[in-house]
Design an enzyme around this catalytic site. Sequence first.
Site, PDB file in Angstrom:
ATOM      1  N   ALA A  67     -40.641 -15.753  10.017  1.00 22.66           N
ATOM      2  CA  ALA A  67     -39.677 -15.853   8.933  1.00 22.66           C
ATOM      3  C   ALA A  67     -38.842 -14.580   8.979  1.00 22.66           C
ATOM      4  CB  ALA A  67     -40.413 -15.974   7.608  1.00 22.66           C
ATOM      5  N   GLY A 112     -43.987 -17.298  10.888  1.00 25.90           N
ATOM      6  CA  GLY A 112     -43.382 -18.608  10.647  1.00 25.90           C
ATOM      7  C   GLY A 112     -43.101 -19.366  11.938  1.00 25.90           C
ATOM      8  N   GLU A 115     -46.309 -20.951  12.856  1.00 21.51           N
ATOM      9  CA  GLU A 115     -46.503 -22.033  11.878  1.00 21.51           C
ATOM     10  C   GLU A 115     -45.608 -23.234  12.199  1.00 21.51           C
ATOM     11  OE1 GLU A 115     -45.774 -19.129   8.740  1.00 21.51           O
ATOM     12  OE2 GLU A 115     -47.620 -19.790   7.765  1.00 21.51           O
ATOM     13  N   GLU A 135     -48.599 -11.444   9.692  1.00 20.97           N
ATOM     14  CA  GLU A 135     -48.114 -11.147   8.335  1.00 20.97           C
ATOM     15  C   GLU A 135     -48.856  -9.987   7.678  1.00 20.97           C
ATOM     16  OE1 GLU A 135     -48.541 -14.163   9.560  1.00 20.97           O
ATOM     17  OE2 GLU A 135     -46.900 -15.469   8.957  1.00 20.97           O
TER      18      GLU A 135
HETATM   19  N1  DAK Z   1     -37.215 -11.229  11.052  1.00 26.43           N
HETATM   20  C1  DAK Z   1     -36.001 -10.639  11.162  1.00 26.43           C
HETATM   21  N2  DAK Z   1     -35.591 -10.022  12.295  1.00 26.43           N
HETATM   22  C2  DAK Z   1     -36.433  -9.974  13.324  1.00 26.43           C
HETATM   23  C3  DAK Z   1     -37.718 -10.574  13.291  1.00 26.43           C
HETATM   24  C4  DAK Z   1     -38.104 -11.210  12.067  1.00 26.43           C
HETATM   25  N3  DAK Z   1     -39.268 -11.849  11.932  1.00 26.43           N
HETATM   26  N4  DAK Z   1     -38.337 -10.334  14.478  1.00 26.43           N
HETATM   27  C5  DAK Z   1     -37.457  -9.658  15.233  1.00 26.43           C
HETATM   28  N5  DAK Z   1     -36.318  -9.434  14.563  1.00 26.43           N
HETATM   29  C6  DAK Z   1     -35.110  -8.728  15.002  1.00 26.43           C
HETATM   30  C7  DAK Z   1     -35.357  -7.228  15.066  1.00 26.43           C
HETATM   31  O1  DAK Z   1     -35.157  -6.660  13.785  1.00 26.43           O
HETATM   32  C8  DAK Z   1     -34.295  -6.810  16.050  1.00 26.43           C
HETATM   33  O2  DAK Z   1     -33.056  -6.796  15.382  1.00 26.43           O
HETATM   34  P1  DAK Z   1     -32.028  -5.539  15.563  1.00 26.43           P
HETATM   35  O3  DAK Z   1     -32.798  -4.340  15.209  1.00 26.43           O
HETATM   36  O4  DAK Z   1     -31.659  -5.624  17.021  1.00 26.43           O
HETATM   37  O5  DAK Z   1     -30.899  -5.849  14.621  1.00 26.43           O
HETATM   38  C9  DAK Z   1     -34.254  -7.962  17.037  1.00 26.43           C
HETATM   39  O6  DAK Z   1     -34.837  -9.088  16.358  1.00 26.43           O
HETATM   40  C10 DAK Z   1     -35.066  -7.719  18.304  1.00 26.43           C
HETATM   41  O7  DAK Z   1     -36.373  -7.366  17.893  1.00 26.43           O
HETATM   42  P2  DAK Z   1     -37.110  -6.055  18.481  1.00 26.43           P
HETATM   43  O8  DAK Z   1     -36.134  -4.995  18.801  1.00 26.43           O
HETATM   44  O9  DAK Z   1     -38.219  -5.734  17.539  1.00 26.43           O
HETATM   45  O10 DAK Z   1     -37.696  -6.638  19.846  1.00 26.43           O
HETATM   46  P3  DAK Z   1     -38.990  -6.143  20.625  1.00 26.43           P
HETATM   47  O11 DAK Z   1     -38.936  -6.791  21.964  1.00 26.43           O
HETATM   48  O12 DAK Z   1     -39.124  -4.680  20.573  1.00 26.43           O
HETATM   49  O13 DAK Z   1     -40.216  -6.769  19.819  1.00 26.43           O
HETATM   50  C11 DAK Z   1     -41.399  -8.488  18.562  1.00 26.43           C
HETATM   51  C12 DAK Z   1     -40.391  -8.155  19.724  1.00 26.43           C
HETATM   52  C13 DAK Z   1     -41.399  -9.998  18.390  1.00 26.43           C
HETATM   53  C14 DAK Z   1     -42.789  -8.032  18.981  1.00 26.43           C
HETATM   54  C15 DAK Z   1     -40.943  -7.725  17.296  1.00 26.43           C
HETATM   55  O14 DAK Z   1     -39.576  -8.053  17.060  1.00 26.43           O
HETATM   56  C16 DAK Z   1     -41.730  -8.092  16.089  1.00 26.43           C
HETATM   57  O15 DAK Z   1     -42.846  -7.650  15.918  1.00 26.43           O
HETATM   58  N6  DAK Z   1     -41.109  -8.899  15.199  1.00 26.43           N
HETATM   59  C17 DAK Z   1     -41.690  -9.229  13.946  1.00 26.43           C
HETATM   60  C18 DAK Z   1     -42.762 -10.245  14.130  1.00 26.43           C
HETATM   61  C19 DAK Z   1     -43.393 -10.609  12.826  1.00 26.43           C
HETATM   62  O16 DAK Z   1     -43.948  -9.756  12.123  1.00 26.43           O
HETATM   63  N7  DAK Z   1     -43.318 -11.864  12.491  1.00 26.43           N
HETATM   64  C20 DAK Z   1     -43.882 -12.354  11.303  1.00 26.43           C
HETATM   65  C21 DAK Z   1     -42.805 -12.294  10.264  1.00 26.43           C
HETATM   66  S1  DAK Z   1     -43.480 -12.629   8.672  1.00 26.43           S
HETATM   67  C22 DAK Z   1     -43.835 -16.928   2.995  1.00 26.43           C
HETATM   68  C23 DAK Z   1     -43.216 -17.728   3.909  1.00 26.43           C
HETATM   69  C24 DAK Z   1     -43.363 -17.474   5.226  1.00 26.43           C
HETATM   70  C25 DAK Z   1     -44.123 -16.417   5.651  1.00 26.43           C
HETATM   71  C26 DAK Z   1     -44.770 -15.646   4.722  1.00 26.43           C
HETATM   72  C27 DAK Z   1     -44.654 -15.895   3.410  1.00 26.43           C
HETATM   73  N8  DAK Z   1     -43.585 -17.119   1.640  1.00 26.43           N
HETATM   74  C28 DAK Z   1     -42.280 -17.528   1.254  1.00 26.43           C
HETATM   75  C29 DAK Z   1     -44.478 -16.548   0.670  1.00 26.43           C
HETATM   76  C30 DAK Z   1     -44.101 -16.040   7.009  1.00 26.43           C
HETATM   77  C31 DAK Z   1     -43.905 -14.724   7.270  1.00 26.43           C
HETATM   78  C32 DAK Z   1     -43.538 -14.266   8.575  1.00 26.43           C
HETATM   79  O17 DAK Z   1     -43.255 -15.016   9.477  1.00 26.43           O
END
Ligand code: DAK
Length: 260
Positions: A67, A112, A115, A135
């Site tokens: 997400a 997400g 998911e 998360e």
């Molecule tokens: N959201 C927004 N931007 C994201 C993103 C994300 N999930 N993942 C990556 N990006 C963006 C980065 O900010 C970066 O943008 P700029 O800085 O260039 O503007 C760009 O994508 C490239 O990412 P990285 O520079 O970080 O790339 P790397 O190769 O270094 O790393 C990575 C890749 C996938 C390991 C890293 O980007 C990463 O760890 N991303 C976050 C992964 C993550 O934590 N995903 C889970 C997100 S939380 C709910 C509903 C849904 C959910 C929860 C609650 N409710 C409504 C209650 C679900 C939550 C989630 O999914």
Amino acid sequence: MTYKDLDIRENNGIVTLTISREKALNALNTPTMLELRHFFTEDAAGRSDLKGVVLTGAGEKAFVAGADIKEFLGLDAESGQALAQRGQDVFFAIERFHRPVVAAVNGFALGGGCELAMACHLRVASEKARFGQPEVNLGIIPGYGGTQRLIQYIGKTKAVELLLTGDMLSAADALRLGLVNYVVEPGAEVEKAVELIEKIAAKGPIAVAKVIDAVNAYFQYDLDGFAREVANFGQTTATEDFREGASAFIEKRTANFQGR
Ligand code: DAK
């Protein structure tokens, strides 16, 4: 609806739906979720000419990296809950879709994104794909069904570990644990997904929809899956497709199902 975040292409009854926010690693924000909802609940809902849908992400790096974290910053308990409910409704629409939806996981499938892949009926992963529910790293929990579906696919032992540590799974481990159906060379995911949909398209379409429905009933605690199977079986026996399928078997020919 004009789609901005989804690239939608249809070929021979198969839609390839690509989430196209490559710069943000295809993270799911509200407009993207609304487009997904519109596609599955309006545009494609009930279309009998459709063989299936392939869901994938733009670029080589990510299927969906989660997400959109940037969108979460302004949430409070009430709006967070509303967002989660809306998201879960979209994913249920995918899980309950009447034709097979196959995730072609080309890279990171995190939060997400994992998911979303789990809401699809089948998953084909590139050797480069990585899966996880990170998360907890952000101080939140999965909101789009991750705590439930991960257990359904890989069992409680490993699911709890992944949910609590935020660790990622390689494609090979995802295959070994039963999270994905196939692992293929990078770039071959969509082709394999299309192959699966073509294979299923040769079967009775009503039977396919009824299998999806009965399988979903297993995981719905207010439903008796066995009773649903009995009801769905009864409905399939009353179809022209069943008469055609049985006749084709007896006459040693390929069935020509009409979805009636
Ligand atoms: N959201 C927004 N931007 C994201 C993103 C994300 N999930 N993942 C990556 N990006 C963006 C980065 O900010 C970066 O943008 P700029 O800085 O260039 O503007 C760009 O994508 C490239 O990412 P990285 O520079 O970080 O790339 P790397 O190769 O270094 O790393 C990575 C890749 C996938 C390991 C890293 O980007 C990463 O760890 N991303 C976050 C992964 C993550 O934590 N995903 C889970 C997100 S939380 C709910 C509903 C849904 C959910 C929860 C609650 N409710 C409504 C209650 C679900 C939550 C989630 O999914």
